[in-house]
Design a protein around this motif. Structure first.
Motif, PDB file in Angstrom:
ATOM      1  N   VAL A 149      29.518  40.226  45.484  1.00 18.24           N
ATOM      2  CA  VAL A 149      29.451  39.486  46.743  1.00 18.24           C
ATOM      3  C   VAL A 149      29.957  40.424  47.831  1.00 18.24           C
ATOM      4  N   SER A 150      29.073  40.766  48.782  1.00 19.76           N
ATOM      5  CA  SER A 150      29.365  41.854  49.703  1.00 19.76           C
ATOM      6  C   SER A 150      29.058  41.478  51.147  1.00 19.76           C
ATOM      7  N   HIS A 151      29.745  42.170  52.064  1.00 22.88           N
ATOM      8  CA  HIS A 151      29.489  42.041  53.498  1.00 22.88           C
ATOM      9  C   HIS A 151      28.244  42.817  53.915  1.00 22.88           C
ATOM     10  N   CYS A 152      27.676  43.604  53.016  1.00 23.47           N
ATOM     11  CA  CYS A 152      26.423  44.344  53.262  1.00 23.47           C
ATOM     12  C   CYS A 152      26.591  45.517  54.217  1.00 23.47           C
ATOM     13  N   GLY A 153      27.785  46.102  54.266  1.00 25.48           N
ATOM     14  CA  GLY A 153      27.900  47.405  54.905  1.00 25.48           C
ATOM     15  C   GLY A 153      26.992  48.386  54.171  1.00 25.48           C
ATOM     16  N   TRP A 154      26.454  49.364  54.878  1.00 24.11           N
ATOM     17  CA  TRP A 154      25.439  50.222  54.256  1.00 24.11           C
ATOM     18  C   TRP A 154      25.999  51.058  53.113  1.00 24.11           C
ATOM     19  N   ASN A 155      27.236  51.549  53.243  1.00 25.41           N
ATOM     20  CA  ASN A 155      27.830  52.295  52.136  1.00 25.41           C
ATOM     21  C   ASN A 155      27.964  51.416  50.892  1.00 25.41           C
ATOM     22  N   SER A 156      28.464  50.208  51.071  1.00 25.20           N
ATOM     23  CA  SER A 156      28.611  49.292  49.937  1.00 25.20           C
ATOM     24  C   SER A 156      27.252  48.957  49.330  1.00 25.20           C
ATOM     25  N   THR A 157      26.244  48.817  50.181  1.00 25.12           N
ATOM     26  CA  THR A 157      24.894  48.524  49.696  1.00 25.12           C
ATOM     27  C   THR A 157      24.380  49.663  48.832  1.00 25.12           C
ATOM     28  N   LEU A 158      24.539  50.897  49.307  1.00 27.65           N
ATOM     29  CA  LEU A 158      24.072  52.051  48.526  1.00 27.65           C
ATOM     30  C   LEU A 158      24.859  52.204  47.227  1.00 27.65           C
ATOM     31  N   GLU A 159      26.162  51.918  47.270  1.00 25.80           N
ATOM     32  CA  GLU A 159      26.969  52.000  46.055  1.00 25.80           C
ATOM     33  C   GLU A 159      26.504  50.969  45.029  1.00 25.80           C
ATOM     34  N   VAL A 175      31.452  39.418  35.174  1.00 24.08           N
ATOM     35  CA  VAL A 175      32.422  39.263  36.258  1.00 24.08           C
ATOM     36  C   VAL A 175      31.740  39.364  37.615  1.00 24.08           C
ATOM     37  N   VAL A 176      32.084  38.434  38.511  1.00 22.28           N
ATOM     38  CA  VAL A 176      31.668  38.508  39.904  1.00 22.28           C
ATOM     39  C   VAL A 176      32.729  39.291  40.670  1.00 22.28           C
ATOM     40  N   PHE A 177      32.304  40.328  41.367  1.00 19.96           N
ATOM     41  CA  PHE A 177      33.206  41.142  42.182  1.00 19.96           C
ATOM     42  C   PHE A 177      32.996  40.774  43.643  1.00 19.96           C
ATOM     43  N   LEU A 178      34.062  40.378  44.334  1.00 16.27           N
ATOM     44  CA  LEU A 178      33.984  40.006  45.753  1.00 16.27           C
ATOM     45  C   LEU A 178      34.793  40.995  46.574  1.00 16.27           C
ATOM     46  N   CYS A 179      34.128  41.656  47.508  1.00 14.54           N
ATOM     47  CA  CYS A 179      34.814  42.619  48.368  1.00 14.54           C
ATOM     48  C   CYS A 179      34.062  42.694  49.692  1.00 14.54           C
ATOM     49  N   PHE A 180      34.795  42.625  50.802  1.00 13.46           N
ATOM     50  CA  PHE A 180      34.162  42.481  52.110  1.00 13.46           C
ATOM     51  C   PHE A 180      34.480  43.627  53.067  1.00 13.46           C
ATOM     52  N   GLY A 181      34.829  44.776  52.533  1.00  9.02           N
ATOM     53  CA  GLY A 181      35.026  45.949  53.371  1.00  9.02           C
ATOM     54  C   GLY A 181      36.384  46.006  54.027  1.00  9.02           C
ATOM     55  N   SER A 182      36.622  47.123  54.718  1.00  8.07           N
ATOM     56  CA  SER A 182      37.937  47.365  55.301  1.00  8.07           C
ATOM     57  C   SER A 182      38.262  46.443  56.468  1.00  8.07           C
ATOM     58  N   VAL A 240      38.772  40.921  45.930  1.00 12.05           N
ATOM     59  CA  VAL A 240      39.584  41.726  46.849  1.00 12.05           C
ATOM     60  C   VAL A 240      39.778  40.894  48.110  1.00 12.05           C
ATOM     61  N   LEU A 241      40.994  40.442  48.306  1.00  9.13           N
ATOM     62  CA  LEU A 241      41.299  39.503  49.384  1.00  9.13           C
ATOM     63  C   LEU A 241      42.190  40.167  50.413  1.00  9.13           C
ATOM     64  N   ARG A 242      41.661  40.277  51.613  1.00 15.77           N
ATOM     65  CA  ARG A 242      42.454  40.741  52.744  1.00 15.77           C
ATOM     66  C   ARG A 242      42.736  39.549  53.643  1.00 15.77           C
ATOM     67  N   ARG A 243      43.814  39.631  54.359  1.00 15.62           N
ATOM     68  CA  ARG A 243      44.110  38.605  55.352  1.00 15.62           C
ATOM     69  C   ARG A 243      44.592  39.294  56.612  1.00 15.62           C
ATOM     70  N   PRO A 244      44.312  38.698  57.768  1.00 12.55           N
ATOM     71  CA  PRO A 244      44.823  39.288  59.006  1.00 12.55           C
ATOM     72  C   PRO A 244      46.345  39.352  58.962  1.00 12.55           C
ATOM     73  N   GLY A 245      46.896  40.403  59.505  1.00 15.02           N
ATOM     74  CA  GLY A 245      48.343  40.512  59.548  1.00 15.02           C
ATOM     75  C   GLY A 245      48.796  41.898  59.172  1.00 15.02           C
ATOM     76  N   PRO A 246      50.104  42.124  59.159  1.00 10.62           N
ATOM     77  CA  PRO A 246      50.643  43.446  58.867  1.00 10.62           C
ATOM     78  C   PRO A 246      50.275  43.895  57.461  1.00 10.62           C
ATOM     79  N   GLU A 247      50.109  45.208  57.305  1.00  7.03           N
ATOM     80  CA  GLU A 247      49.838  45.758  55.981  1.00  7.03           C
ATOM     81  C   GLU A 247      50.992  45.424  55.057  1.00  7.03           C
ATOM     82  N   GLY A 248      50.669  45.044  53.839  1.00  2.64           N
ATOM     83  CA  GLY A 248      51.691  44.678  52.875  1.00  2.64           C
ATOM     84  C   GLY A 248      51.887  43.182  52.749  1.00  2.64           C
ATOM     85  N   THR A 249      51.255  42.409  53.629  1.00  2.00           N
ATOM     86  CA  THR A 249      51.340  40.954  53.534  1.00  2.00           C
ATOM     87  C   THR A 249      50.725  40.501  52.219  1.00  2.00           C
TER      88      THR A 249
END
Length: 343
Positions: free
Chosen positions: A232-242, A151-158, A184-193
């Protein structure tokens, strides 16, 4: 590491102060070097037009595209210089890294005592994202049914939200690859969208057998799962270490802050990651073809890369054990505090 005004408080009371730097030692080296060049010779990195810049904390010159994007902002750059000057006056700097991972950077930082004390991770925490998608429990149950490392996991941080045009390209690229995925898909907009509103029509139904889309994910739990074979990551340092901790291969897609520097470190210095778009510019559209090609390359076997990744994964775990490099560095920091009257 941005709360450097507290150094003035330490000065008022006549006590030494330490900095906790939450990113990579190589990033600290970049910041301190451009500040030194500026103060000693008037060098202005915002107006630098060369292709690459030699920095002592890096084994290779850093290409211009890897500079933090905010560096062209003169106001932000002046703030960075002020912070770096406070770093230099500190009794020491605790860095969330491991000597064996960044030996070149750690050894080059001679302006103060550097204590590599990482990896400092909350392995029970998740990376938050907002709204919609399949529930967490359903996603974990789905992973349980998938083959190992498939499985490919895609997550780009908060803060990693994409415009609708980019979401469509990612979705089309994933579908064309035929690979299993958890996105993990986020989109701009109000929480819960509901994130599914921006996916291609019929995408969820067509990929139901091979993929899941979530609006939130417990990142460390997923990275620890045996079914996950790439990140597939945004390369934030915490995510990198994890990712390193769990030994999961990464494909870099840096988006903001120091993430391009981290991506350059992973791909070109440590040679343990591939890329989706390492020189990504904010607002740029990465095509479905680039996404497909990147995730396929991520999931292909590369014995040399896997051996290097395993070596570093083992190193950062051993670093925190008794006798490990970070454990020893923490003890050295504590002894330094005692001897200076800081405890």
């Amino acid at each position: 590491m941005f709360c450097t005004s507290m150094a003035d408080v330490a000065g008022e009371f006549g006590v030494p102060y330490y900095i906790f730097f939450t990113s990579a030692a190589s990033d600290l080296g970049f910041i301190s070097h451009i500040q030194q060049l500026h103060d000693e010779s008037g060098f202005d990195v915002a107006e630098f037009e060369g292709n690459e810049l030699a920095v002592p904390s890096w084994a290779r010159p850093i290409p211009r595209w890897a500079f933090p994007p905010n560096i062209v902002n003169k106001e932000w750059l002046q703030l960075l210089y002020r912070i770096a000057r406070v770093f230099r006056r500190a009794r020491g700097i605790l860095v969330n890294t491991v000597r064996e991972l960044e030996s070149c950077a750690v050894d080059s930082l001679s302006f103060t005592k550097v204590h590599p004390v990482g990896p400092i991770l909350n392995l029970k925490a998740g990376a938050a994202a907002a709204g919609g998608g399949v529930p967490e429990e359903e996603a974990i149950e789905w992973l349980d049914r998938q083959p190992e490392s498939s499985v490919v996991f895609l997550c780009f941080g908060s803060m990693g939200a994409f415009r609708e045009e980019q979401v469509l390209e990612i979705a089309n690229g994933l579908e064309a690859s035929g690979l299993r995925f958890l996105w993990v898909l986020r989109r701009p907009g109000p929480e819960g969208t509901d994130v599914r509103e921006v996916l291609p029509k019929g995408f969820v139904d067509r990929t139901a057998g091979v993929g899941r889309v979530m609006g939130w994910a417990p990142q460390t739990i997923i990275l620890a799962h045996k079914a996950v074979g790439g990140f597939v990551s945004h390369c934030g340092w915490n995510s990198t270490l994890e990712s390193l901790w769990f030994g999961v291969p990464m494909a870099t897609w840096p988006m903001y802050a120091e993430q391009k520097l981290n991506a350059f470190l992973l791909v070109h210095e440590l040679e343990i990651a591939t890329e989706i778009k390492i020189d990504y510019r904010n607002g740029e559209i990465v095509t479905a073809e680039e996404v497909e090609r990147g995730v396929r390359r991520l999931m292909e076997r590369d014995c040399s890369r896997e051996e290097r990744l395993k070596k570093f994964s083992d190193c950062i775990k051993k670093a925190l054990m008794d006798g490990g490099s970070s454990s020893a560095s923490i003890a050295e920091f504590i002894e330094g505090c005692k001897s200076s009257g800081g405890m």
